[in-house]
Design an enzyme around this catalytic site. Structure first.
Site, PDB file in Angstrom:
ATOM      1  N   ARG A  24       0.828  -1.216   0.000  1.00 32.88           N
ATOM      2  CA  ARG A  24       0.000   0.000   0.000  1.00 32.88           C
ATOM      3  C   ARG A  24       0.859   1.261   0.000  1.00 32.88           C
ATOM      4  NH1 ARG A  24      -3.094  -3.183   3.680  1.00 32.88           N
ATOM      5  NH2 ARG A  24      -2.287  -2.051   5.480  1.00 32.88           N
ATOM      6  N   ASN A  44      -4.630 -18.276  13.535  1.00 32.80           N
ATOM      7  CA  ASN A  44      -4.168 -19.174  14.618  1.00 32.80           C
ATOM      8  C   ASN A  44      -5.137 -19.134  15.791  1.00 32.80           C
ATOM      9  OD1 ASN A  44      -2.410 -17.078  13.713  1.00 32.80           O
ATOM     10  ND2 ASN A  44      -0.651 -18.275  14.354  1.00 32.80           N
ATOM     11  N   CYS A  45      -5.668 -17.933  16.041  1.00 35.02           N
ATOM     12  CA  CYS A  45      -6.499 -17.752  17.240  1.00 35.02           C
ATOM     13  C   CYS A  45      -7.811 -18.531  17.126  1.00 35.02           C
ATOM     14  CB  CYS A  45      -6.775 -16.270  17.470  1.00 35.02           C
ATOM     15  SG  CYS A  45      -5.265 -15.289  17.416  1.00 35.02           S
ATOM     16  N   ALA A 284      12.511  -7.208  12.293  1.00 27.54           N
ATOM     17  CA  ALA A 284      11.879  -8.416  12.868  1.00 27.54           C
ATOM     18  C   ALA A 284      10.632  -7.987  13.629  1.00 27.54           C
ATOM     19  CB  ALA A 284      12.851  -9.146  13.789  1.00 27.54           C
ATOM     20  N   GLY A 286       6.704  -9.508  15.649  1.00 28.87           N
ATOM     21  CA  GLY A 286       5.843 -10.591  16.127  1.00 28.87           C
ATOM     22  C   GLY A 286       6.410 -11.344  17.318  1.00 28.87           C
ATOM     23  N   TYR A 430     -23.986   4.726  28.295  1.00 30.86           N
ATOM     24  CA  TYR A 430     -24.918   4.231  29.306  1.00 30.86           C
ATOM     25  C   TYR A 430     -26.363   4.269  28.855  1.00 30.86           C
ATOM     26  CZ  TYR A 430     -28.215   4.059  33.080  1.00 30.86           C
ATOM     27  OH  TYR A 430     -29.306   3.740  33.820  1.00 30.86           O
ATOM     28  N   LYS A 438     -22.894   4.936  36.726  1.00 27.81           N
ATOM     29  CA  LYS A 438     -21.532   4.829  37.275  1.00 27.81           C
ATOM     30  C   LYS A 438     -20.998   3.501  36.756  1.00 27.81           C
ATOM     31  CE  LYS A 438     -22.801   7.036  41.561  1.00 27.81           C
ATOM     32  NZ  LYS A 438     -23.224   6.645  42.895  1.00 27.81           N
TER      33      LYS A 438
HETATM   34  P1  FAD Z   1       3.015 -16.584  13.441  1.00 30.37           P
HETATM   35  O1  FAD Z   1       1.644 -16.081  13.258  1.00 30.37           O
HETATM   36  O2  FAD Z   1       3.197 -17.811  14.258  1.00 30.37           O
HETATM   37  O3  FAD Z   1       3.642 -16.801  12.008  1.00 30.37           O
HETATM   38  C1  FAD Z   1       4.958 -17.209  11.848  1.00 30.37           C
HETATM   39  C2  FAD Z   1       5.050 -18.063  10.612  1.00 30.37           C
HETATM   40  O4  FAD Z   1       6.409 -18.114  10.216  1.00 30.37           O
HETATM   41  C3  FAD Z   1       4.633 -19.499  10.865  1.00 30.37           C
HETATM   42  O5  FAD Z   1       3.524 -19.849  10.064  1.00 30.37           O
HETATM   43  C4  FAD Z   1       5.868 -20.331  10.498  1.00 30.37           C
HETATM   44  O6  FAD Z   1       5.549 -21.476   9.766  1.00 30.37           O
HETATM   45  C5  FAD Z   1       6.653 -19.371   9.625  1.00 30.37           C
HETATM   46  N1  FAD Z   1       8.105 -19.607   9.678  1.00 30.37           N
HETATM   47  C6  FAD Z   1       8.890 -19.719  10.781  1.00 30.37           C
HETATM   48  N2  FAD Z   1      10.163 -19.909  10.425  1.00 30.37           N
HETATM   49  C7  FAD Z   1      10.197 -19.919   9.070  1.00 30.37           C
HETATM   50  C8  FAD Z   1      11.228 -20.090   8.121  1.00 30.37           C
HETATM   51  N3  FAD Z   1      12.490 -20.269   8.485  1.00 30.37           N
HETATM   52  N4  FAD Z   1      10.902 -20.057   6.812  1.00 30.37           N
HETATM   53  C9  FAD Z   1       9.621 -19.853   6.412  1.00 30.37           C
HETATM   54  N5  FAD Z   1       8.599 -19.707   7.276  1.00 30.37           N
HETATM   55  C10 FAD Z   1       8.887 -19.723   8.591  1.00 30.37           C
HETATM   56  N6  FAD Z   1      -3.132 -14.229  20.242  1.00 30.37           N
HETATM   57  C11 FAD Z   1      -4.091 -13.358  20.651  1.00 30.37           C
HETATM   58  O7  FAD Z   1      -3.799 -12.169  20.780  1.00 30.37           O
HETATM   59  N7  FAD Z   1      -5.360 -13.790  20.910  1.00 30.37           N
HETATM   60  C12 FAD Z   1      -5.730 -15.085  20.768  1.00 30.37           C
HETATM   61  O8  FAD Z   1      -6.894 -15.440  20.991  1.00 30.37           O
HETATM   62  C13 FAD Z   1      -4.747 -16.016  20.371  1.00 30.37           C
HETATM   63  N8  FAD Z   1      -5.045 -17.326  20.236  1.00 30.37           N
HETATM   64  C14 FAD Z   1      -4.092 -18.186  19.788  1.00 30.37           C
HETATM   65  C15 FAD Z   1      -4.424 -19.533  19.641  1.00 30.37           C
HETATM   66  C16 FAD Z   1      -3.478 -20.426  19.166  1.00 30.37           C
HETATM   67  C17 FAD Z   1      -3.824 -21.871  19.033  1.00 30.37           C
HETATM   68  C18 FAD Z   1      -2.171 -19.970  18.826  1.00 30.37           C
HETATM   69  C19 FAD Z   1      -1.140 -20.928  18.302  1.00 30.37           C
HETATM   70  C20 FAD Z   1      -1.832 -18.637  18.990  1.00 30.37           C
HETATM   71  C21 FAD Z   1      -2.779 -17.741  19.471  1.00 30.37           C
HETATM   72  N9  FAD Z   1      -2.472 -16.400  19.659  1.00 30.37           N
HETATM   73  C22 FAD Z   1      -3.433 -15.527  20.097  1.00 30.37           C
HETATM   74  C23 FAD Z   1      -1.114 -15.887  19.402  1.00 30.37           C
HETATM   75  C24 FAD Z   1      -1.000 -15.287  18.027  1.00 30.37           C
HETATM   76  O9  FAD Z   1      -1.508 -16.177  17.084  1.00 30.37           O
HETATM   77  C25 FAD Z   1       0.449 -14.948  17.758  1.00 30.37           C
HETATM   78  O10 FAD Z   1       0.864 -14.019  18.721  1.00 30.37           O
HETATM   79  C26 FAD Z   1       0.669 -14.377  16.374  1.00 30.37           C
HETATM   80  O11 FAD Z   1       0.212 -15.243  15.387  1.00 30.37           O
HETATM   81  C27 FAD Z   1       2.166 -14.111  16.154  1.00 30.37           C
HETATM   82  O12 FAD Z   1       2.375 -13.679  14.860  1.00 30.37           O
HETATM   83  P2  FAD Z   1       3.771 -13.910  14.139  1.00 30.37           P
HETATM   84  O13 FAD Z   1       3.633 -13.356  12.777  1.00 30.37           O
HETATM   85  O14 FAD Z   1       4.858 -13.437  15.008  1.00 30.37           O
HETATM   86  O15 FAD Z   1       3.947 -15.485  14.094  1.00 30.37           O
END
Ligand code: FAD
Length: 553
Positions: A24, A44-45, A284, A286, A430, A438
């Site tokens: 964008r 994931n959530c 970096a 997440g 409210y 309150k």
């Molecule tokens: P991710 O979303 O985990 O993505 C990272 C990706 O990188 C993965 O798919 C992995 O395969 C890929 N990867 C890693 N290394 C490599 C590599 N060398 N080469 C290529 N690909 C690679 N958070 C909330 O706030 N609320 C919730 O309700 C909640 N529920 C959750 C429920 C579950 C079951 C899980 C597992 C997580 C939950 N979370 C929740 C946490 C949330 O999903 C994570 O905080 C968020 O997804 C992190 O984002 P990210 O991009 O850092 O990592």
């Protein structure tokens, strides 16, 4: 100007947000996303709810596809591609196509690492046995569903009582399984303070979940047929058709570490407030990064989807020369547990103690909407604030309705550096079915302000519980509820004197001894404290009333 070649490792929350925002902002850049798993941008959530059958259609969990990234954003997404190495000198990465095994070298101008965090897998005997799963991606949930269906799973053991563990407990119960929850700590939901959790244990019990605290797993053994024996620290053996391991996640830093990027003291990748690593060409975001805790200022790991998404967007801004900076993470989170909601933001009491930060606290029990309108539910709210200037440091709440809304308001207040006075002044929605004139947020502000203004001396139930004989003359505990309310829940030796009779019976109370006054939730005892204080008594209000006392572990 030549277009930038931007490569992103990881295509879910942080990586996908970053890619879309980059496009964008920069129509010319070449943008590639490499994702190890077969899917990008999945929810994931939502995974636990697919395991529980609440979200039945798997496709609903796919928020975007590689085709959508190509068509909408002109971003090339390569799934089943694992990035194996970073050569910082040459600004290249080695990528393996997991389907063909072929490895290619990809040059970059900017690299974004968004690899997330991996489930912790301790080296316990038997941990690799079939039937033991952790939950991170769609493949995991497919495996869990296939195993449960094939073996008609009835007995589940969930190891770990954090968010993911508790969500799996609820979802397996929803599927009709008998669930045992094993937690090594003496409480579930470690980010919350233990006295907030009594309703959660009640709800788990009411839903027939067998909760075993202070009891970890030592090993797994194969049982009959497909079953497993889960051997616990207390030597008990639990038979399970399926086991879920949800004992935390660890940042995926292998690539960053091997490339010599700085890793912080918590084990996450170190970044600045623009998400730049120790190498200016590499960003970096997440779960893999170390963040600054917004309240304590300390380095922290807070693996949540909101921060990951915002950081992805922010890294894109920085890459495109915008000035945005990340403010840190305050750990705002919410969990649904059967009919209960647990939510929190900012620091807990535990965290403040560890950070050696002074704090005061208040407990309030308020209805989510006007008590005279049908369906009102009580919530318990704990507020932590600075004793010198009233800055809000954290809040936690538990109840059946309206909990998330109050914690969201306080989360925003914390972001803006607000004080208890700001909570007192908040003007919130409210009408009887939605809130109260309150609001619980106002109430928390009022009570905290009373403490700061020294209108009332508070004392906490835990102080009464931990009192020793050597602590001097014991206080008189005065219960100002009506006799009919006191029932079984009363403090041994307490004097009962209902609020309505207090003014006419002051001569029955000692003037040379401290009086600790309480009621049901802390409101009448506050009124009583004011009467007693203004009549010259030494008085303190037991914060949060008998409801808070009963919640103590
Ligand atoms: P991710 O979303 O985990 O993505 C990272 C990706 O990188 C993965 O798919 C992995 O395969 C890929 N990867 C890693 N290394 C490599 C590599 N060398 N080469 C290529 N690909 C690679 N958070 C909330 O706030 N609320 C919730 O309700 C909640 N529920 C959750 C429920 C579950 C079951 C899980 C597992 C997580 C939950 N979370 C929740 C946490 C949330 O999903 C994570 O905080 C968020 O997804 C992190 O984002 P990210 O991009 O850092 O990592």
């Amino acid at each position: 100007m030549a277009s930038k070649r931007i490569l992103i490792v990881g295509g879910v929350a942080g990586g996908a947000s970053c890619a879309a925002r980059l496009r964008r902002l920069d129509e010319q850049a070449e943008i590639f996303v490499f994702e190890r798993s077969p899917d990008v941008s999945f929810a994931n959530c939502g995974l636990p709810y697919h395991a529980g059958g609440v979200i039945q259609d798997r496709r609903k969990l796919l928020l975007a596809t590689p085709e959508k990234f190509r068509d909408w954003f002109s971003v090339e997404v390569r799934t089943r591609h694992e990035v194996q190495e970073i050569d910082r000198e040459r600004q290249t990465i080695e990528v393996q196509n997991l389907q063909t095994g072929r490895t290619t070298t990809e040059p970059y101008d900017v690299l974004v690492l968004a690899p997330g965090a991996a489930p912790v897998q301790p080296p316990l005997p038997g941990i690799d046995l079939p039937g033991i799963f952790s939950l991170r991606n769609l493949e995991d949930v497919d495996r869990i569903n296939a195993w449960s269906t094939k073996h008609e799973a009835e007995q589940a053991v969930v190891v770990g009582g954090g968010y993911i563990g508790l969500e799996m407990v609820e979802n397996f119960s929803h599927r009709g399984m008998n669930v045992t929850l094993l937690e090594q700590l003496d409480q579930i939901m470690p980010p919350m303070d233990p006295e907030m959790l009594a309703p959660a244990y009640e709800t788990l019990r009411a839903n027939s979940v067998d909760v075993r605290l202070s009891n970890g797993v030592v090993s797994f053994e194969p049982g009959e047929d497909h079953t497993l024996a889960v051997v616990c620290e207390d030597k008990q053996r639990l038979t399970a058709d399926i086991v879920i391991l949800a004992i935390g996640v660890r940042p995926e830093v292998r690539l960053a570490e091997a490339a010599g990027l700085a890793i912080g003291e918590t084990g996450g990748i170190q970044v600045d407030e623009r998400m730049r690593t120790s190498d200016p060409a590499i960003f970096a975001v997440g779960d893999a990064v170390e963040v600054q805790d917004f309240v304590t200022g300390r380095p922290s790991l807070i693996p949540l989807a909101g921060p990951a998404n915002r950081q992805g967007r922010l890294a894109a801004d920085a890459i495109c020369g915008r000035e945005s900076t990340f403010r840190g993470t305050q750990g705002t989170a919410v969990l649904g547990l059967f009919d209960l909601t647990l939510a929190m933001t900012g620091a807990s009491e535990k965290t403040l103690r560890e950070a050696d930060m002074p704090y005061e606290k208040s407990y309030t029990h308020s209805f989510d909407h006007a008590s005279y309108y049908p369906g009102a539910e009580m919530m318990m709210l704990k507020l932590l604030f600075a004793p010198d200037n009233g800055r809000i440091l954290g809040a936690q709440a538990i109840g059946r309705q309206g909990v998330d809304k109050r914690i969201d308001v306080i989360a925003m207040a914390i972001q803006m550096g607000a004080t208890v006075d700001d909570l007192k002044q908040s003007e919130l929605c409210y009408a009887p079915q939605f809130g109260s004139a309150k609001d619980p947020v106002n109430m928390a502000g009022f009570v905290a302000e009373n403490i700061l203004a020294d209108d009332v001396d508070v004392v906490h139930w835990v102080d009464l519980k931990n009192r020793r004989e050597t602590d001097g003359e014991p206080p008189l505990v005065l219960d100002v509820r009506n006799p009919a309310e006191t029932g079984a829940a009363s403090v041994p030796g307490a004097m009962n004197l209902p609020l309505g009779e207090l003014r006419t019976r002051l001569d029955e109370l000692p003037r040379d001894r401290e009086i600790w006054v309480h009621c049901g939730v802390g409101l009448r005892s506050y009124y009583a404290s004011r009467i007693l204080r203004q009549n010259g008594f030494k008085v303190r209000n037991l914060s949060g009333g008998m409801k808070t006392c009963k919640a103590l572990p």
